[in-house]
Design an enzyme around this catalytic site. Structure first.
Site, mmCIF file in Angstrom:
data_model
loop_
_atom_site.group_PDB
_atom_site.id
_atom_site.type_symbol
_atom_site.label_atom_id
_atom_site.label_comp_id
_atom_site.label_asym_id
_atom_site.label_seq_id
_atom_site.Cartn_x
_atom_site.Cartn_y
_atom_site.Cartn_z
ATOM 1 N N LYS A 1 0.831 -1.203 0.000
ATOM 2 C CA LYS A 1 0.000 0.000 0.000
ATOM 3 C C LYS A 1 0.873 1.263 0.000
ATOM 4 C CE LYS A 1 -3.769 -0.236 2.239
ATOM 5 N NZ LYS A 1 -4.723 -0.426 3.349
ATOM 6 N N ARG B 1 -3.551 3.008 8.623
ATOM 7 C CA ARG B 1 -3.859 1.747 7.943
ATOM 8 C C ARG B 1 -2.623 0.847 7.895
ATOM 9 N NH1 ARG B 1 -8.255 2.296 3.894
ATOM 10 N NH2 ARG B 1 -9.094 4.404 3.973
ATOM 11 N N GLY C 1 -8.500 -7.247 4.804
ATOM 12 C CA GLY C 1 -9.286 -7.335 6.022
ATOM 13 C C GLY C 1 -8.592 -7.999 7.192
ATOM 14 N N MET D 1 -5.743 -7.165 8.803
ATOM 15 C CA MET D 1 -5.118 -6.291 9.800
ATOM 16 C C MET D 1 -5.973 -5.040 9.995
ATOM 17 S SD MET D 1 -1.117 -6.914 8.977
ATOM 18 C CE MET D 1 -1.381 -6.728 7.228
ATOM 19 N N ARG E 1 -3.714 -1.584 -6.030
ATOM 20 C CA ARG E 1 -2.917 -2.798 -5.907
ATOM 21 C C ARG E 1 -3.377 -3.757 -6.998
ATOM 22 N NH1 ARG E 1 -5.729 -4.599 -0.190
ATOM 23 N NH2 ARG E 1 -7.815 -5.015 -0.990
ATOM 24 N N HIS F 1 -15.992 -7.811 2.311
ATOM 25 C CA HIS F 1 -14.952 -8.710 2.816
ATOM 26 C C HIS F 1 -15.169 -10.130 2.317
ATOM 27 C CE1 HIS F 1 -13.393 -11.588 5.844
ATOM 28 N NE2 HIS F 1 -12.336 -10.813 5.791
ATOM 29 N N SER G 1 13.577 -42.222 -8.345
ATOM 30 C CA SER G 1 12.372 -41.426 -8.108
ATOM 31 C C SER G 1 12.367 -41.077 -6.629
ATOM 32 C CB SER G 1 11.122 -42.230 -8.472
ATOM 33 O OG SER G 1 9.965 -41.456 -8.241
ATOM 34 N N CYS H 1 8.101 -38.134 -6.931
ATOM 35 C CA CYS H 1 6.747 -38.683 -7.049
ATOM 36 C C CYS H 1 5.939 -38.568 -5.762
ATOM 37 C CB CYS H 1 6.794 -40.144 -7.489
ATOM 38 S SG CYS H 1 7.589 -41.210 -6.281
ATOM 39 N N TYR I 1 11.740 -34.902 -14.238
ATOM 40 C CA TYR I 1 10.277 -34.807 -14.229
ATOM 41 C C TYR I 1 9.763 -34.685 -12.801
ATOM 42 C CZ TYR I 1 10.160 -39.757 -12.804
ATOM 43 O OH TYR I 1 10.329 -40.939 -12.125
#
Length: 887
Positions: free
Chosen positions: A28, A98, A107, A109, A354, A470, A779, A846, A866
């Site tokens: 912010k 804020r 919402g 904080m 934002r 909210h 694996s 895996c 992979y």
């Protein structure tokens, strides 16, 4: 000015790059400085950096003298810019306080508005503005918010007092209250505060400011913030910034307003302004859902068939200026923006921008559209979409042709379908969910304290609130379907019942929500499988073009295999053969084999299983024709297959001819005190080689049959589990090669195949160079490797892992996201030593971590070949692998 306090707006210089760094000033604060720098109308203020929050929380909740000095200087900057004095009895400066973490935590904080009002300054505000009603309305708002956030007094007490005051006067809306009404309510609020805390409401404005700053810092460690951080993998040591900013007022009459807006629709991704506003209101009225707001655009109002004028119609000049700002901000940030604004007496002010929270569908559409618009490129589009958000698109939606018993229609706040049992509070939602129930959370309106219940619920229904409330914002971020502002819903908390229109339902009854159109339905509604085309297909095509690692699936049924191929799997990374043994038609033969007294008894039982196992592999190889298939030989301890009840023992006695007592004695002989480290995995193959012989024969008979029938040979990869030594693998590899040769000779068939092992023990990782001399592939079985490396049982860790994460012992649950410092080192070591011994060794993962984006990024850095994930996680893994490659 120290590097912990950064002024913005007015004549403040914003050249310091740290000021626009969200890690320093929070998202912010950084964006407020950026907006001010590019000439947008931003009320002046200053940001206290995030490191001050960490220092405050670590240092006994105290502020340094240096910080106090710098804040005083920064406050003078605001005073000079706006021409008002903080605490003045004539024309007072009021400020907002804020939070502002480096990532959006909507919402979670605390915020305090209208700070600086007391019994004297309210009179100055009234005189300077010429509007007594506005001044006393602002004072009652301040007392209520400050008492809740800073003094810890239940805000519900103030809400109740306000509702009673309106009822007594026959009013429905807050806007009907006049100056004298607000003055009387302020007196009552102050009396309530003194009664609750045993001291008057604070009148010293400097004390008000510092206690509000402390409350925002403290809210970083509130329960709701901790839950949100845990759900969104936000580190506890980031802290929050604090933004102190000159107030601008949306509650100064019909020429003033406040609103929340998005530059594109966050639910669908359509390029259309989306948002809500309220005339004669302050920002909390919109976000908290206290009043149901009006639409931003005329088109949205008409589409909803709503009567109150949109902002475009009621305030055309301010709206035109807002639309100009929308275009400027989206081009500047190259992303959809979530904006908070206030219109004070016809003048537009920007309070926040934002990158907006969005649904997965919207994220895909925006990313693809913005590439088409030239705003971003293909690589940026891949990086823009959260892989975990794709999960929202991979699950069934409501069948449009299914019958629906529609009880009410609210606002379609977050798309998707949800069915579940009604719960009326967040704690109940969490409790029922933990016992396996699917629930729908029904509230008048949600608050940040409901975050844990919202996460536990399948969907959320609120009686009040708009599309930017909210509930709506948090639900979209979580991917939970949400219907908000369903005014036909009323809740009786005492009787635990819900009335929707003329129908009464009780807690536990089933509801279905359609977050796409706002419908609330009784009972369950039929669902259909998702269609993965359009923007989804485009993004997946881009992702595949830019990823290096292959993505396979963990699957052991033909249906799972077909689903995985549909999602883009490039083979099987793990086929757990033991799952096939649990089939009701086979379990008796499996038990007969386990309980046999000798090898001949075991072989007799295995002969019954061979054709069934071969059929299983045929179906899998057909579904995965031409692709590699890693098949793990029997791994779990044998006790898992044994009977438990007397009825099961009696059934087995009939099948085998043995007496029940004999079978129970044999089962007792097989009992193990720690079976997960006992007679399992390759140890079974060493002691009972006939079990693995049967499985290997079934694999290669099936492979030869499918190759002959289809002409497309599978590539079997036979995986030996729980190997700790080279000799174990040497013995079992010889067994596999011998049986494969026998089958090939019998069927006149030849094909390539690999024999490898699962690295799931720390010793195997340490001696991986030796083991690689016998293994064509490794694996990494990270589920068991995590258990054995940490000495933690996955099945029993739920009792203590959450506190461990909260206290920062583990950054995340190590069974969800790989423990990079410990288990990760073992993987790196094994990969390095394995490649040194056999440069062409194939390496994959895996465990469940194969579908976790953070773990996939580690696999890319370690240059594994992979990852393997469950079918529904294949698209997540494909996108995460592309992102890891690009980064």
């Amino acid at each position: 000015m120290s590097k912990s306090v950064y002024p913005f707006g007015g004549a403040a210089k914003t050249g310091d790059p740290r000021q626009k760094d969200a890690t320093v000033t929070g998202g912010k604060g950084a964006n407020l400085a950026e907006m001010a720098a590019i000439g947008l109308p931003v009320p002046p203020g200053f940001t206290i950096a995030t490191d001050e929050c960490i220092a405050y929380l670590a240092g006994g909740s105290d502020f340094s003298d240096g910080l106090r000095h710098d804040v005083t200087s920064a406050l003078e900057h605001i005073e000079t810019t706006v021409g008002k004095r903080f605490g003045s009895k004539n024309d007072p400066l009021l400020v907002s306080v804020r939070s502002g973490a480096r990532v959006s935590m909507p919402g979670m904080m605390d915020t305090v508005l209208n700070l600086g009002l007391n019994d004297d300054t309210v009179l100055g505000l009234a005189a300077a503005s010429g509007d007594d009603r506005f001044a006393w309305d602002s004072y009652r708002r301040f007392i209520q918010m400050y008492s809740d956030v800073v003094l810890g007094i239940d805000h519900g007490l103030f809400e109740e007092a306000l509702e009673i005051a309106k009822e007594d006067k026959g009013f429905f809306n807050d806007t009907e209250m006049n100056a004298e009404d607000w003055r009387e309510l302020v007196a009552e609020y102050k009396s309530m505060v003194e009664q609750e805390r045993g001291a008057p409401f604070p009148q010293d404005v400097t004390e008000q400011l510092w206690r509000a700053i402390a409350a925002v810092f403290d809210s970083w460690d509130s329960d709701r913030a901790k839950v949100y951080r845990r759900l969104n993998d936000i580190p506890a040591d980031w802290g929050t910034a604090v933004n102190v900013q000159a107030m601008v007022f949306g509650n100064m009459g019909d020429t003033s307003a406040t609103g929340v807006a998005f530059t594109r629709d966050p639910a669908t991704g359509n390029k259309a302004y989306y948002g809500e506003y309220l005339i004669n209101a302050q920002g909390e009225d919109v976000v908290a859902g206290i009043r149901t707001p009006q639409y931003l655009t005329r088109a949205a109002r008409e589409a909803a068939n709503a009567k109150p004028l949109s902002m475009e119609e009621a305030m055309p000049e301010a709206y035109a200026e807002l639309a100009r700002v929308f275009e400027l901000l989206e081009k500047h940030y190259r992303d959809m923006q979530d904006i908070e604004f206030t219109v004070q007496d016809g003048t537009l002010w920007m309070l926040q921008t934002r990158s907006g929270k969005r649904t997965a569908k919207a994220a895909l559409k925006m990313a693809v559209d913005m590439v088409g618009e030239g705003l971003i490129d293909e690589k940026e589009a891949i990086l823009r979409v959260d892989p975990m958000a794709l999960d929202q698109l991979l699950h069934p939606t409501l069948d449009p042709d299914a019958p629906r018993d529609v009880l009410a229609t609210g606002l379609p706040a977050s798309p998707g379908a949800a069915s579940g049992r009604i719960v009326l509070d967040a704690d109940t939602a969490e409790q029922w969910s933990q016992r396996g129930e699917k629930v729908v959370l029904v509230r008048v309106e949600t608050s940040p304290e409901d975050i844990h219940g919202m996460h536990a619920a399948e969907g959320i229904l609120t009686a009040r609130g708009g599309m930017t409330s909210h509930a709506a914002v948090v639900a979209r971020g979580m991917g939970r379907p949400c219907v908000s502002g369903a005014s036909a819903v009323s809740i009786d908390a005492k009787t635990r019942t819900v009335r929707i229109g003329d129908r009464e339902l009780k807690e536990g009854d089933t509801l279905t929500l359609d977050g796409a159109n706002g419908q609330v339905m009784s009972g369950r509604v039929k669902t259909i499988e998702p269609e993965l085309a359009g923007d989804f297909g485009t993004l997946m095509e881009w992702a595949d073009r830019h990823r290096r690692m292959q993505v396979r699936t963990n699957a052991e049924t033909p249906d799972d295999c077909r689903m995985a191929r549909q999602f883009g799997a490039e083979g099987i990374g793990l086929c757990r053969t033991e799952h096939m043994f649990f089939d009701a038609a086979r379990i008796s033969a499996v038990r007969q084999m386990i309980l046999a007294e000798n090898e001949s008894g075991r072989r007799e039982a295995l002969a019954k299983l061979l054709p069934e196992q071969s059929k299983d592999f045929c179906a899998i190889f057909k579904a995965m024709a031409g692709l590699p298939c890693t098949i793990r030989l029997l791994d779990p301890p044998l006790h898992e297959f044994l009977p438990h009840s007397d009825a099961e023992f009696a059934e087995l006695a009939d099948a085998t001819g043995y007496g029940v007592d004999h079978l129970k004695r044999r089962a007792a002989e097989l009992h193990e005190f720690n079976p997960m480290l006992g007679h399992r995995g390759c140890r079974l193959g060493i002691t009972y080689p006939e079990i693995y012989e049967m499985q290997v024969r079934a694999i290669f008979e099936a492979a030869c049959k499918v190759a002959g029938d289809s002409g497309e040979a599978p590539v079997p990869e036979v995986m030996i589990p729980l190997v700790a030594t080279k000799r174990e693998l040497e013995l079992l590899r010889a067994l596999v090669d011998r049986v494969a040769s026998e089958v090939f000779a019998e069927h006149g068939c030849e094909m390539d195949y690999l024999v490898g092992t699962m690295i799931e023990l720390p010793r195997a990782a340490l001696v991986a160079g030796e083991i690689a001399e016998e293994a064509r592939f490794f694996s990494f079985g990270t589920n068991d490797l995590t258990q054995t490396a940490l000495g933690v049982s996955r099945d029993d860790s739920g009792r203590f892992l959450a506190p461990y994460v909260d206290k920062g012992i583990f950054p995340r649950d190590p069974f969800v996201s790989l423990d990079l410092e410990g288990v990760g080192q073992l993987v790196e070591l094994a990969a390095e030593r394995g490649r040194a011994a056999r440069p062409d060794i194939k390496l994959g993962i895996c465990g469940e971590h194969g579908g976790d984006p953070a773990s996939i990024a580690f696999c890319e850095r370690t240059e594994l070949d992979y990852v393997s994930a469950s079918p529904y996680r294949i698209p997540i893994a494909r996108l995460a692998a592309a992102q890891a490659s690009l980064r």
